[in-house]
Design a protein around this motif. Structure first.
Motif, PDB file in Angstrom:
ATOM      1  N   THR A   1       0.833  -1.206   0.000  1.00 39.90           N
ATOM      2  CA  THR A   1       0.000   0.000   0.000  1.00 39.90           C
ATOM      3  C   THR A   1       0.868   1.256   0.000  1.00 39.90           C
ATOM      4  N   LEU A   2       1.854   1.298   0.892  1.00 42.44           N
ATOM      5  CA  LEU A   2       2.720   2.466   0.979  1.00 42.44           C
ATOM      6  C   LEU A   2       3.536   2.663  -0.301  1.00 42.44           C
ATOM      7  N   GLU A   3       3.997   1.574  -0.889  1.00 42.14           N
ATOM      8  CA  GLU A   3       4.761   1.670  -2.131  1.00 42.14           C
ATOM      9  C   GLU A   3       3.931   2.244  -3.271  1.00 42.14           C
ATOM     10  N   SER A   4       2.613   2.006  -3.222  1.00 38.48           N
ATOM     11  CA  SER A   4       1.733   2.468  -4.310  1.00 38.48           C
ATOM     12  C   SER A   4       1.405   3.956  -4.205  1.00 38.48           C
ATOM     13  N   ILE A   5       1.685   4.569  -3.039  1.00 37.98           N
ATOM     14  CA  ILE A   5       1.336   5.977  -2.804  1.00 37.98           C
ATOM     15  C   ILE A   5       2.604   6.815  -2.851  1.00 37.98           C
ATOM     16  N   LYS A   6       2.701   7.675  -3.843  1.00 42.45           N
ATOM     17  CA  LYS A   6       3.913   8.472  -4.044  1.00 42.45           C
ATOM     18  C   LYS A   6       3.686   9.978  -3.898  1.00 42.45           C
ATOM     19  N   SER A   7       2.428  10.396  -3.673  1.00 43.82           N
ATOM     20  CA  SER A   7       2.117  11.825  -3.585  1.00 43.82           C
ATOM     21  C   SER A   7       0.838  12.023  -2.785  1.00 43.82           C
ATOM     22  N   GLN A   8       0.551  13.280  -2.447  1.00 48.53           N
ATOM     23  CA  GLN A   8      -0.700  13.589  -1.746  1.00 48.53           C
ATOM     24  C   GLN A   8      -1.895  13.235  -2.609  1.00 48.53           C
ATOM     25  N   GLU A   9      -1.769  13.411  -3.919  1.00 47.92           N
ATOM     26  CA  GLU A   9      -2.863  13.086  -4.829  1.00 47.92           C
ATOM     27  C   GLU A   9      -3.137  11.580  -4.808  1.00 47.92           C
ATOM     28  N   ASP A  10      -2.048  10.768  -4.794  1.00 46.59           N
ATOM     29  CA  ASP A  10      -2.215   9.315  -4.685  1.00 46.59           C
ATOM     30  C   ASP A  10      -2.909   8.954  -3.384  1.00 46.59           C
ATOM     31  N   PHE A  11      -2.517   9.642  -2.308  1.00 48.87           N
ATOM     32  CA  PHE A  11      -3.132   9.379  -1.003  1.00 48.87           C
ATOM     33  C   PHE A  11      -4.637   9.647  -1.038  1.00 48.87           C
ATOM     34  N   LYS A  12      -5.011  10.798  -1.590  1.00 48.33           N
ATOM     35  CA  LYS A  12      -6.434  11.155  -1.643  1.00 48.33           C
ATOM     36  C   LYS A  12      -7.224  10.139  -2.472  1.00 48.33           C
ATOM     37  N   LYS A  13      -6.624   9.713  -3.574  1.00 45.80           N
ATOM     38  CA  LYS A  13      -7.294   8.728  -4.426  1.00 45.80           C
ATOM     39  C   LYS A  13      -7.468   7.407  -3.686  1.00 45.80           C
ATOM     40  N   TYR A  14      -6.404   6.976  -3.012  1.00 50.73           N
ATOM     41  CA  TYR A  14      -6.472   5.724  -2.255  1.00 50.73           C
ATOM     42  C   TYR A  14      -7.519   5.815  -1.159  1.00 50.73           C
ATOM     43  N   LYS A  15      -7.526   6.948  -0.459  1.00 49.25           N
ATOM     44  CA  LYS A  15      -8.483   7.126   0.641  1.00 49.25           C
ATOM     45  C   LYS A  15      -9.920   7.065   0.148  1.00 49.25           C
ATOM     46  N   SER A  16     -10.160   7.669  -1.015  1.00 45.49           N
ATOM     47  CA  SER A  16     -11.527   7.690  -1.552  1.00 45.49           C
ATOM     48  C   SER A  16     -11.998   6.303  -1.990  1.00 45.49           C
ATOM     49  N   GLN A  17     -11.048   5.421  -2.298  1.00 44.02           N
ATOM     50  CA  GLN A  17     -11.401   4.091  -2.811  1.00 44.02           C
ATOM     51  C   GLN A  17     -11.323   2.995  -1.755  1.00 44.02           C
ATOM     52  N   ASN A  18     -10.799   3.309  -0.578  1.00 41.15           N
ATOM     53  CA  ASN A  18     -10.595   2.307   0.465  1.00 41.15           C
ATOM     54  C   ASN A  18     -11.069   2.830   1.805  1.00 41.15           C
ATOM     55  N   SER A  19     -12.351   2.854   1.989  1.00 43.82           N
ATOM     56  CA  SER A  19     -12.927   3.431   3.203  1.00 43.82           C
ATOM     57  C   SER A  19     -12.705   2.546   4.426  1.00 43.82           C
ATOM     58  N   ASP A  20     -12.225   1.299   4.219  1.00 45.59           N
ATOM     59  CA  ASP A  20     -12.007   0.398   5.345  1.00 45.59           C
ATOM     60  C   ASP A  20     -10.531   0.271   5.718  1.00 45.59           C
ATOM     61  N   SER A  21      -9.690   1.197   5.242  1.00 49.96           N
ATOM     62  CA  SER A  21      -8.258   1.138   5.550  1.00 49.96           C
ATOM     63  C   SER A  21      -7.860   2.269   6.486  1.00 49.96           C
ATOM     64  N   ILE A  22      -6.813   1.999   7.305  1.00 49.72           N
ATOM     65  CA  ILE A  22      -6.274   3.101   8.128  1.00 49.72           C
ATOM     66  C   ILE A  22      -5.020   3.613   7.450  1.00 49.72           C
ATOM     67  N   ILE A  23      -5.027   4.873   7.095  1.00 45.43           N
ATOM     68  CA  ILE A  23      -3.838   5.513   6.543  1.00 45.43           C
ATOM     69  C   ILE A  23      -3.878   6.981   6.909  1.00 45.43           C
ATOM     70  N   GLU A  24      -2.732   7.560   7.197  1.00 50.22           N
ATOM     71  CA  GLU A  24      -2.675   8.953   7.618  1.00 50.22           C
ATOM     72  C   GLU A  24      -1.683   9.720   6.756  1.00 50.22           C
ATOM     73  N   PHE A  25      -2.008  10.973   6.497  1.00 49.62           N
ATOM     74  CA  PHE A  25      -1.141  11.903   5.761  1.00 49.62           C
ATOM     75  C   PHE A  25      -0.710  12.980   6.742  1.00 49.62           C
ATOM     76  N   ILE A  26       0.598  13.150   6.936  1.00 52.21           N
ATOM     77  CA  ILE A  26       1.092  14.034   7.979  1.00 52.21           C
ATOM     78  C   ILE A  26       2.184  14.956   7.433  1.00 52.21           C
ATOM     79  N   GLU A  27       2.107  16.244   7.776  1.00 44.94           N
ATOM     80  CA  GLU A  27       3.177  17.196   7.487  1.00 44.94           C
ATOM     81  C   GLU A  27       3.823  17.602   8.808  1.00 44.94           C
ATOM     82  N   LEU A  28       5.140  17.456   8.891  1.00 47.93           N
ATOM     83  CA  LEU A  28       5.865  17.788  10.117  1.00 47.93           C
ATOM     84  C   LEU A  28       6.961  18.810   9.823  1.00 47.93           C
ATOM     85  N   ASN A  29       7.070  19.774  10.710  1.00 51.32           N
ATOM     86  CA  ASN A  29       8.127  20.784  10.620  1.00 51.32           C
ATOM     87  C   ASN A  29       9.316  20.300  11.430  1.00 51.32           C
TER      88      ASN A  29
END
Length: 212
Positions: A27-55
């Protein structure tokens, strides 16, 4: 507190159950950008995944996280469990910091505001702490003594942000944000103190999955 803008963690969560180590990595290998993350999230409502920005200038970030290279996946133990992290982006940002006193045009006339602001500036230059002046004059609900915290370009009202960026540390100045700006339908009036030198920070973007 419509005038207080705070910030620097973005967190989107969806719930994941029972993924194997191999499935998590795929799953992580398939996601390379924020856009990929949003697409994955919209298609997999039963998965736990988080998008985080850290300073990276903020304290408390794990050295293991800071050591991740772009595209690398690593299992990292956090207090509440084990997570698989992937770094998908890293960028340099200039950040700014200021404190303000807001004067409410719904309660004061423009003439009153224009008479009060020089008094505030004079008091500050005579040695009165800006935090004390915030207590005396500020007219919104900011509970942090007017402090905006660190912010990057594009996070605040354009006129206000531009004025902060153009001034130097320790400058005290006024800012007017009026309804001539097509994006804002308010009249906002400020005394602003630029409290810190500009700093360069690294913003690192991760996706992560908690191992169930």
């Amino acid at each position: 507190m419509k005038h207080y803008i705070g910030i620097l963690l973005i967190l989107f969560t969806i719930i994941a159950k029972g993924q194997t180590k191999k499935e998590i990595k795929q799953t992580l290998e398939s996601i390379k950008s924020q856009e990929d993350f949003k697409k994955y999230k919209s298609q997999n409502s039963d998965s736990i995944i988080e998008f985080i920005e850290l300073n990276t200038l903020n304290s408390g970030i794990s050295k293991k996280l800071l050591g991740l290279k772009k595209g690398e996946i690593k299992k990292i133990k956090i207090e509440n469990g084990n997570y698989y992290y992937k770094l998908i982006d890293s960028s340099k940002e200039t950040e700014y910091r200021a404190s303000y006193i807001y004067l409410n045009a719904d309660e004061l006339t423009k003439k009153e505001i224009d008479s009060i602001r020089p008094i505030i500036i004079k008091k500050y230059k005579s040695g009165v702490l800006f935090t004390d002046l915030v207590d005396e004059y500020n007219m919104d609900g900011n509970s942090k003594k007017g402090d905006l915290g660190w912010f990057k370009k594009g996070k605040l009202v354009p006129d206000f942000e531009k004025a902060v960026i153009e001034h130097n540390e320790s400058d005290i100045f006024t800012v007017d944000v009026d309804n001539s700006d097509k994006y804002w339908m308010q009249n906002w009036y400020y005394v602003v103190l630029k409290t810190h030198k500009d700093r360069i920070s690294e913003i690192r973007t991760y996706i992560r999955i908690k191992k169930q």
